[in-house]
Design a protein around this motif. Structure first.
Motif, PDB file in Angstrom:
ATOM      1  N   HIS A   1       0.866  -1.189   0.000  1.00 18.98           N
ATOM      2  CA  HIS A   1       0.000   0.000   0.000  1.00 18.98           C
ATOM      3  C   HIS A   1       0.895   1.229   0.000  1.00 18.98           C
ATOM      4  O   HIS A   1       2.072   1.168   0.384  1.00 18.98           O
ATOM      5  CB  HIS A   1      -0.908   0.020   1.232  1.00 18.98           C
ATOM      6  N   ALA A   2       0.343   2.366  -0.429  1.00 17.24           N
ATOM      7  CA  ALA A   2       1.125   3.600  -0.463  1.00 17.24           C
ATOM      8  C   ALA A   2       0.219   4.776  -0.774  1.00 17.24           C
ATOM      9  O   ALA A   2      -0.901   4.612  -1.276  1.00 17.24           O
ATOM     10  CB  ALA A   2       2.227   3.513  -1.520  1.00 17.24           C
ATOM     11  N   ASP A   3       0.705   5.967  -0.459  1.00 17.43           N
ATOM     12  CA  ASP A   3       0.116   7.207  -0.951  1.00 17.43           C
ATOM     13  C   ASP A   3       0.864   7.529  -2.243  1.00 17.43           C
ATOM     14  O   ASP A   3       2.024   7.928  -2.205  1.00 17.43           O
ATOM     15  CB  ASP A   3       0.284   8.327   0.072  1.00 17.43           C
ATOM     16  N   LEU A   4       0.211   7.345  -3.372  1.00 14.00           N
ATOM     17  CA  LEU A   4       0.898   7.487  -4.657  1.00 14.00           C
ATOM     18  C   LEU A   4       1.347   8.914  -4.936  1.00 14.00           C
ATOM     19  O   LEU A   4       2.287   9.115  -5.706  1.00 14.00           O
ATOM     20  CB  LEU A   4       0.015   6.994  -5.802  1.00 14.00           C
ATOM     21  N   VAL A   5       0.714   9.907  -4.342  1.00 12.60           N
ATOM     22  CA  VAL A   5       1.172  11.283  -4.545  1.00 12.60           C
ATOM     23  C   VAL A   5       2.531  11.474  -3.892  1.00 12.60           C
ATOM     24  O   VAL A   5       3.485  11.969  -4.504  1.00 12.60           O
ATOM     25  CB  VAL A   5       0.153  12.297  -3.995  1.00 12.60           C
ATOM     26  N   ALA A   6       2.648  11.055  -2.641  1.00 16.52           N
ATOM     27  CA  ALA A   6       3.893  11.249  -1.896  1.00 16.52           C
ATOM     28  C   ALA A   6       4.995  10.301  -2.346  1.00 16.52           C
ATOM     29  O   ALA A   6       6.171  10.674  -2.380  1.00 16.52           O
ATOM     30  CB  ALA A   6       3.638  11.067  -0.401  1.00 16.52           C
ATOM     31  N   ALA A   7       4.622   9.071  -2.708  1.00 16.99           N
ATOM     32  CA  ALA A   7       5.633   8.044  -2.970  1.00 16.99           C
ATOM     33  C   ALA A   7       5.992   7.890  -4.442  1.00 16.99           C
ATOM     34  O   ALA A   7       7.027   7.276  -4.759  1.00 16.99           O
ATOM     35  CB  ALA A   7       5.143   6.693  -2.428  1.00 16.99           C
ATOM     36  N   TYR A   8       5.172   8.452  -5.349  1.00 17.87           N
ATOM     37  CA  TYR A   8       5.405   8.158  -6.773  1.00 17.87           C
ATOM     38  C   TYR A   8       5.150   9.368  -7.665  1.00 17.87           C
ATOM     39  O   TYR A   8       6.078   9.862  -8.324  1.00 17.87           O
ATOM     40  CB  TYR A   8       4.516   6.990  -7.187  1.00 17.87           C
ATOM     41  N   ALA A   9       3.924   9.861  -7.690  1.00 23.33           N
ATOM     42  CA  ALA A   9       3.593  10.973  -8.600  1.00 23.33           C
ATOM     43  C   ALA A   9       4.398  12.223  -8.281  1.00 23.33           C
ATOM     44  O   ALA A   9       4.738  12.991  -9.183  1.00 23.33           O
ATOM     45  CB  ALA A   9       2.098  11.288  -8.524  1.00 23.33           C
ATOM     46  N   GLY A  10       4.736  12.437  -7.005  1.00 22.67           N
ATOM     47  CA  GLY A  10       5.531  13.597  -6.628  1.00 22.67           C
ATOM     48  C   GLY A  10       7.005  13.451  -6.931  1.00 22.67           C
ATOM     49  O   GLY A  10       7.584  14.242  -7.676  1.00 22.67           O
TER      50      GLY A  10
END
Length: 404
Positions: free
Chosen positions: A139-148
């Motif tokens: 699981h992850a917050d994709l904004v913080a971990a990827y899209a950002g």
């Protein structure tokens, strides 16, 4: 009385509020677009502005020389934007020709499709490394971990920003784009921090030039004298922030749209060759920039039966234009096979997004790599609980919790 006449007779009213435009933009823009071509609304700074909503008018306005970016064309008291120091204010978002033409030509060569293609392998490597880090978690917050971090890392690599100097750029950006009315000091502190960062970075690059875009721009400034010192610093600032900010939001919005439309997601998984038109359609469907940078009327302008006086602020609604049924068949439908997709998300005319090829490439890689690596990707929270940044100018998720 026509909607246009009503708008002209009562210019300080509109069918929707500013809060509605931010919280629920697409139905709100649809109501405005239906009611008339231009509306007088109260902008984020508390001052009245003219909001243009229909595709034909917005497209024409983006390329209209009568709409200036230079704040000197604003009527005194008609504009209350954030006051930047000259070393950050002399950037392309505040310029008209001939200065705009001169500076854009200098930096444009770094963002041609051919030059951007050279970054494909590094961007792919960044995407893989970011997903490697979260894969074991499930699981992850994709904004913080990827899209950002993906576009931030890519643009810093292009500019030559040392890894140790990569600060929390997003916190600075949020303070400028989504200022807290109860904490005006945060925006001022962000400006001070940004100027200090770029002053020190450019001094370091002068002392230790490398094979990067900032070193090349410094050489232009120092050897050919085609940039002033303020223009150089402002250009570095704009490339860094514009080079990642919109792409962060584009990737996040695109992932959410696909997860909310499982049939479209299945189509893209089944045929990765769709990724090019898919990115264009996702950019049209829910783009990162609801309105283009403010412009000022050099002369009296007319939209329908509404007259915009000289010197007043005009906002061109890209979000409204991109869902105009007079331009797009079934505009509310997410259609990855849409062939006639002349969306305005990346602008039009001489101010067309300089980093468009890079943004497209990064988004294509981000989506294909994510979907390939995580076939069970799903939202970890109901979509209605997700929140977007409270901004008229930036349409982006605060977080995107997913499980895989």
């Amino acid at each position: 009385m026509s909607p246009e006449q009503a708008s002209a007779d009562a210019p300080n009213t509109s069918p929707v509020s500013l809060a509605a435009l931010i919280a629920d933009p697409h139905p709100s823009y649809a109501a405005l677009r239906e009611a008339g071509p231009v509306h007088r609304i109260i902008g984020s700074d508390g001052l009245p502005v003219w909001l243009v909503t229909r595709y034909a008018d917005v497209r024409q306005g983006l390329a209209d020389e009568r709409l200036a970016l230079d704040k000197r064309h604003a009527t005194p008291g008609n504009y209350r934007g954030l006051a930047l120091p000259p070393a950050l204010d002399a950037n392309l978002l505040n310029m008209d020709p001939p200065d705009h033409t001169r500076i854009r030509r200098l930096v444009g060569q770094a963002f041609t499709p051919r030059q951007v293609e050279r970054l494909r392998e590094p961007v792919q490597r960044i995407a893989d490394e970011l997903l490697d880090a979260i894969a074991p978690l499930g699981h992850a917050d994709l904004v913080a971990a990827y899209a950002g971090p993906l576009p931030i890392t890519a643009i810093c690599d292009l500019l030559g920003v040392p890894v140790d100097d990569r600060h929390d750029f997003r916190a600075w950006t949020d303070a400028l784009i989504v200022p807290d009315p109860d904490r005006p000091q945060d925006a001022r502190a962000a400006v001070v921090a940004i100027l200090d960062f770029f002053t020190r970075l450019l001094a370091r690059k002068r002392a230790e030039p490398g094979d990067d875009l900032l070193s090349a721009l410094i050489a232009v400034r120092d050897q050919e004298d085609r940039l002033t010192e303020d223009e150089l610093t402002s250009l570095a600032f704009l490339i860094l922030f514009a080079g990642y900010e919109n792409t962060v939001q584009l990737i996040g919005n695109a992932v959410l749209a696909l997860l909310q439309h499982p049939e479209r997601l299945a189509e893209l998984r089944a045929d990765e060759r769709l990724i090019g038109p898919a990115v264009e359609e996702l950019a049209r469907f829910d783009g990162p920039v609801p309105v283009a940078i403010r412009r000022f009327a050099r002369e009296e302008l007319t939209f329908g039966r509404v007259t915009v006086p000289v010197g007043e602020t005009v906002l061109l609604s890209l979000a409204a234009a991109n869902r105009d049924p007079d331009r797009f068949a079934r505009p509310e439908l997410l259609d990855l096979h849409r062939t006639d997709n002349g969306h305005l998300t990346l602008g039009h005319g001489i101010h067309y997004c300089l980093g468009a090829p890079l943004a497209r490439m990064e988004t294509e890689i981000a989506l294909t790599t994510l979907l390939r690596r995580f076939p069970a990707l799903a939202l970890a929270e109901p979509a209605e609980q997700l929140r977007h940044r409270p901004s008229l100018r930036a349409r982006g998720l605060l977080r995107l919790p997913v499980c895989f």
